[in-house]
Design a protein around this motif. Structure first.
Motif: not given
Length: 170
Positions: A84-85, A114, A118, A120-121, A166, A168-169
């Motif tokens: 997930r990165k 990203c 979805s 995260s980093h 990171e 950010r959402r």
């Protein structure tokens, strides 16, 4: 100048990536590592067969960075999703195009990627002695999370920082 980010898929694209890699690596890395290590790394990681294998079998996506107006190549990136990165494996701008804000456009492209996926980093590895690149990454919001030394064969190692940003959402 506006850039476009073109996913590399064709044999011509891969040949262009290998040409850019050879030019950029020999110009930039000579101040950090030996020419023997540069030649070894280009052959092992950035030759036409190596790039083809990374795309076809290892899950890497290569992106040519081009001028929108005249379609000339200014650099390239390689990424792969991991846990997930987004792993930014390669990110290079040719010498003639550095200092023009292209890194900012490229980072914005990666952040959009990203968001779309979805993730995260964004994380990467950078040679510990590559102060100018480290400074750029820090300016773009990356932080050093650890150090690593990787044996890449041929009697060579990569002595790197692992940096991460990171996403950010908002």
């Amino acid at each position: 100048m506006t850039l476009k980010f073109q996913r590399a898929n064709s044999a011509n694209d891969i040949a262009e990536l290998a040409r850019l890699a050879s030019e950029i690596w020999r110009e930039y890395y000579i101040a950090l590592i030996t020419i023997e290590q540069i030649d070894y790394m280009i052959s092992k990681f950035q030759s036409v067969p190596a790039i083809t294998d990374q795309i076809e079998r290892q899950g890497y996506e290569y992106v040519l960075i081009r001028h929108e107006e005249n379609d000339s190549s200014v650099g390239y990136m390689s990424v792969r999703e991991e846990d997930r990165k987004l792993f930014l494996s390669k990110f290079y701008i040719a010498q003639a195009y550095r200092g023009r804000g292209y890194a900012s456009q490229a980072m914005a492209f990666l952040e959009r990627l990203c968001h779309e996926r979805s993730l995260s980093h964004i994380w990467l590895t950078v040679n510990r002695h590559n102060g100018s690149s480290i400074a750029v990454y820090e300016k773009k919001g990356f932080r050093t999370v650890r150090e690593q030394v990787a044996d890449i064969g041929g009697g060579f190692v990569m002595d790197d920082y692992v940096m991460e940003k990171e996403i950010r959402r908002d």
